[in-house]
Design a protein around this motif. Structure first.
Motif, short mmCIF file in Angstrom:
data_model
loop_
_atom_site.label_atom_id
_atom_site.label_comp_id
_atom_site.label_asym_id
_atom_site.label_seq_id
_atom_site.Cartn_x
_atom_site.Cartn_y
_atom_site.Cartn_z
N ASP A 277 30.04 8.58 53.32
CA ASP A 277 31.18 7.73 54.11
C ASP A 277 29.70 6.56 54.38
OD1 ASP A 277 32.93 9.66 54.14
OD2 ASP A 277 32.46 10.48 56.60
N LEU A 278 28.85 7.22 55.28
CA LEU A 278 27.55 6.03 54.87
C LEU A 278 27.67 4.88 54.52
CD1 LEU A 278 25.30 4.78 56.95
CD2 LEU A 278 24.42 5.93 55.51
N VAL A 279 27.40 5.37 53.09
CA VAL A 279 27.76 4.53 51.55
C VAL A 279 29.08 3.83 52.00
CG1 VAL A 279 27.95 3.45 49.11
CG2 VAL A 279 26.24 5.79 50.02
N GLU A 280 30.03 4.26 51.82
CA GLU A 280 31.36 3.23 52.26
C GLU A 280 31.49 2.54 52.71
OE1 GLU A 280 34.90 6.07 52.44
OE2 GLU A 280 35.62 5.11 50.42
N GLN A 281 30.74 2.75 54.22
CA GLN A 281 31.04 1.98 55.62
C GLN A 281 30.05 0.35 55.38
OE1 GLN A 281 32.62 1.74 57.84
NE2 GLN A 281 31.54 0.58 58.70
N ILE A 282 28.91 0.96 54.84
CA ILE A 282 27.63 -0.31 54.64
C ILE A 282 28.76 -1.45 53.29
CG2 ILE A 282 26.08 -1.46 53.15
CD1 ILE A 282 25.15 1.84 54.22
N ILE A 283 29.08 -1.22 51.83
CA ILE A 283 29.98 -1.64 51.51
C ILE A 283 31.30 -2.14 51.00
CG2 ILE A 283 28.35 -0.62 49.45
CD1 ILE A 283 30.86 0.53 47.94
N ARG A 284 31.55 -1.90 52.79
CA ARG A 284 33.33 -2.41 53.29
C ARG A 284 33.41 -3.83 52.89
NH1 ARG A 284 34.61 -4.18 57.93
NH2 ARG A 284 33.09 -3.29 58.67
N PRO B 81 35.00 -7.67 30.80
CA PRO B 81 34.92 -6.69 31.38
C PRO B 81 33.67 -5.77 32.23
CG PRO B 81 36.95 -6.53 29.31
CD PRO B 81 36.04 -7.71 29.50
N LEU B 82 34.27 -5.33 33.33
CA LEU B 82 32.82 -4.90 33.59
C LEU B 82 32.14 -4.28 32.90
CD1 LEU B 82 30.48 -5.31 35.79
CD2 LEU B 82 31.62 -3.10 36.46
N SER B 83 30.64 -4.77 32.35
CA SER B 83 30.15 -3.70 31.01
C SER B 83 28.89 -2.21 31.77
CB SER B 83 28.68 -4.45 30.35
OG SER B 83 27.97 -4.38 31.81
N CYS B 84 28.68 -1.32 31.02
CA CYS B 84 28.23 -0.15 31.39
C CYS B 84 27.21 -0.52 31.88
CB CYS B 84 27.65 0.44 30.06
SG CYS B 84 29.22 1.24 29.04
N SER B 85 26.08 -1.75 31.96
CA SER B 85 25.08 -2.02 32.30
C SER B 85 25.48 -3.22 34.37
CB SER B 85 24.19 -3.34 31.39
OG SER B 85 24.94 -4.51 31.25
N GLY B 86 26.23 -3.57 33.98
CA GLY B 86 26.22 -4.75 34.64
C GLY B 86 27.09 -3.29 36.09
N PHE B 87 28.18 -2.07 35.22
CA PHE B 87 28.94 -1.21 36.43
C PHE B 87 26.37 -0.07 36.72
CE2 PHE B 87 28.57 3.83 37.63
CZ PHE B 87 30.07 3.69 37.74
N GLY B 88 25.98 -0.12 36.05
CA GLY B 88 24.74 0.48 36.80
C GLY B 88 23.97 -0.36 37.69
N LYS B 89 23.82 -1.90 37.30
CA LYS B 89 23.71 -2.75 39.22
C LYS B 89 24.12 -2.09 39.82
CE LYS B 89 21.78 -6.33 35.13
NZ LYS B 89 21.88 -7.58 35.16
N PHE B 90 25.19 -2.08 39.76
CA PHE B 90 26.15 -1.63 40.73
C PHE B 90 25.67 -0.36 41.64
CE2 PHE B 90 29.87 1.45 42.47
CZ PHE B 90 30.32 0.23 43.19
N ILE B 91 25.32 0.92 41.21
CA ILE B 91 25.38 2.24 40.82
C ILE B 91 23.70 1.89 41.61
CG2 ILE B 91 24.42 4.08 40.31
CD1 ILE B 91 27.42 3.85 41.20
N GLY B 92 22.52 1.41 40.74
CA GLY B 92 21.68 0.62 41.64
C GLY B 92 21.13 0.73 42.84
N THR B 93 22.41 -0.37 43.08
CA THR B 93 22.50 -0.44 44.56
C THR B 93 22.94 -0.51 45.78
OG1 THR B 93 22.84 -3.65 43.68
CG2 THR B 93 23.59 -2.53 45.96
N LEU B 94 24.01 0.83 45.28
CA LEU B 94 23.80 1.67 46.60
C LEU B 94 23.29 3.24 46.58
CD1 LEU B 94 27.44 2.82 45.12
CD2 LEU B 94 27.34 1.72 46.31
N SER B 95 22.22 3.03 45.22
CA SER B 95 20.22 3.83 45.12
C SER B 95 19.65 3.37 46.84
CB SER B 95 20.36 4.07 43.94
OG SER B 95 21.60 4.88 43.14
N ALA B 96 19.67 1.96 46.81
CA ALA B 96 18.65 1.52 47.33
C ALA B 96 18.95 1.22 48.28
CB ALA B 96 18.41 -0.49 46.38
N LEU B 97 20.12 1.39 48.82
CA LEU B 97 21.02 1.62 50.19
C LEU B 97 19.85 1.52 51.46
CD1 LEU B 97 24.88 1.70 50.08
CD2 LEU B 97 23.65 -0.62 50.14
N SER B 98 19.40 3.31 51.26
CA SER B 98 18.93 3.84 52.37
C SER B 98 18.16 5.11 51.11
CB SER B 98 19.22 4.19 53.32
OG SER B 98 20.62 5.16 52.95
N GLU B 99 17.14 5.12 51.96
CA GLU B 99 16.16 6.32 51.95
C GLU B 99 17.48 7.94 51.03
OE1 GLU B 99 12.69 8.43 53.94
OE2 GLU B 99 11.79 5.60 54.23
#
Length: 406
Positions: A182-189, A307-325
């Protein structure tokens, strides 16, 4: 010798992988093995890539110990037991640590790095098949040569690490709290000032990808493989479609659906947000109208609109991982496990029988009803339910004894 795996796409859309040297020249026997044994068996390009990585390790092992297995096999020399043991030990190494040190003094302090047992097991399996394959073509034919080569391959496989099936697999009980998601969803809203990316269209794309992963449990490859035509906006469904070697997909590393095709219902609010993204944002990205894939690259670059590449998607997931501890280490498969956990709780609340629950789960995840995979993804819920049951049993028994003591 510096080896690398080269991937390319044919005119028909089919993806190919080959092992090449530093000049870009393909290695003959790895190419022959891949063509005759793996492509001939219609295995996926990802499976072939994994096999090539293992063959690359075999080549590194030969170089490390100054071995030439092709010449050895031509001289009727097969692997000796001590060489099989050295191959086994070498297959535990990370690839970066397999090159000869050329006389440099190497510190022996600390524990040496090793790959996981499953990785080593897979490497050894490919090594056995590959070495057996080339030995069968180079070893002079005798009355006993076929049996000797088969015995060598069997000995290599016998050296694989033991994979205990009774050891609890913590990966199947991945724990992700709803509050964290829920926190992730709120931040990337879209529109949120704390959103780590700029541009409303890009924010909407990212939010939709996260929501679809969380709400449907689809794999990364299935998400990136979605086309606009897969969404039926009249009835509110999305269809997971297999498109291997699609000629209209320009991505060299093509995301594909690994499991069976199926249709997943979506609520109208989510369908409306997808339609908003398509009409107001995606279709305005240069180049996006040239194909039907839903999620595209928004950033101005040579692949904009693709079309979004696997590496581009990986950067997106990396952005989520870096949102907070709390979000550090968040990955796509954790969302898939979490979906299955929530699905189990929902079925329990509705009083569904375990058999019917497994049938529904297998369909929604794209598994065969007889594969047994559904049980793997249900382990967290089963473990939790078992814990509650045993605590209840202890309270009932020990609580009664405590009352008697009073």
């Amino acid at each position: 010798m510096q080896l690398s795996i080269k991937r390319f796409q044919g005119d028909s859309g089919e993806r190919f992988s080959i092992l090449v040297d530093e000049t870009g020249m393909p290695l003959y026997y790895p190419a022959l093995y891949i063509t005759a044994s793996l492509r001939g068996a219609s295995l996926s390009v990802n499976t072939i890539n994994n096999a090539l990585s293992a063959i690359k390790m075999v080549c590194a092992w030969e170089e490390y110990y100054s071995l030439d297995m092709e010449s050895r096999f031509k001289r009727s020399e097969l692997l000796a037991p001590h060489e099989i043991h050295s191959l086994r030990d070498f297959m535990q190494k990370p690839l970066a640590e397999t090159r000869p040190k050329q006389g440099k003094v190497v510190s022996i302090k600390g524990r040496p790095k090793r790959v996981g047992k499953e990785n080593q097991y897979n490497r050894m399996s490919v090594a056995a098949d590959y070495l057996g394959f080339i030995a069968g073509r180079l070893h002079p034919v005798t009355a006993t040569s076929a049996k000797e080569i088969a015995a060598m391959a069997t000995q290599i496989k016998a050296s694989r690490p033991k994979m205990g099936s009774k050891v609890e697999d913590d990966r199947s009980t991945v724990h992700t709290e709803d509050a964290l998601l829920d926190l992730v969803e709120q931040i990337i809203r879209p529109g949120n000032d704390e959103n780590p990316v700029r541009g409303y269209g890009l924010q909407l794309r990212n939010a939709l990808m996260f929501t679809l992963l969380r709400m449907t449990g689809v794999r990364r490859g299935e998400l990136l493989n979605f086309k606009i035509e897969d969404f039926d906006f009249a009835v509110g469904t999305v269809k997971v479609v297999r498109r291997p070697d699609s000629p209209g997909d320009r991505r060299t590393y093509q995301p594909v659906a690994k499991t069976r095709e199926r249709t997943i219902p979506l609520i109208s609010d989510l369908m409306d947000r997808i339609w908003e993204y398509i009409e107001n944002h995606r279709n305005k990205v240069p180049g996006a109208r040239k194909h039907g894939y839903l999620f595209v690259t928004h950033r101005a670059c040579k692949t904009q609109g693709w079309p979004l590449s696997c590496s581009g998607f990986g950067k997106f997931i990396g952005t989520l991982s870096a949102l907070s501890e709390e979000t550090a280490g968040l990955h796509t498969h954790a969302l898939r496990h979490h979906w299955n956990y929530i699905f189990s709780k929902r079925c329990e609340e509705q009083g569904r029988t375990p058999e019917f629950e497994e049938q529904m789960r297998s369909y929604l995840m794209g598994w065969s009803a007889t594969s047994g995979t559904a049980a793997t993804y249900n382990k967290r819920h089963v473990k939790e339910a078992a814990g509650k049951a045993v605590i209840g049993l202890q309270n009932k028994h020990l609580g009664k004894k405590s009352d008697d003591c009073e």
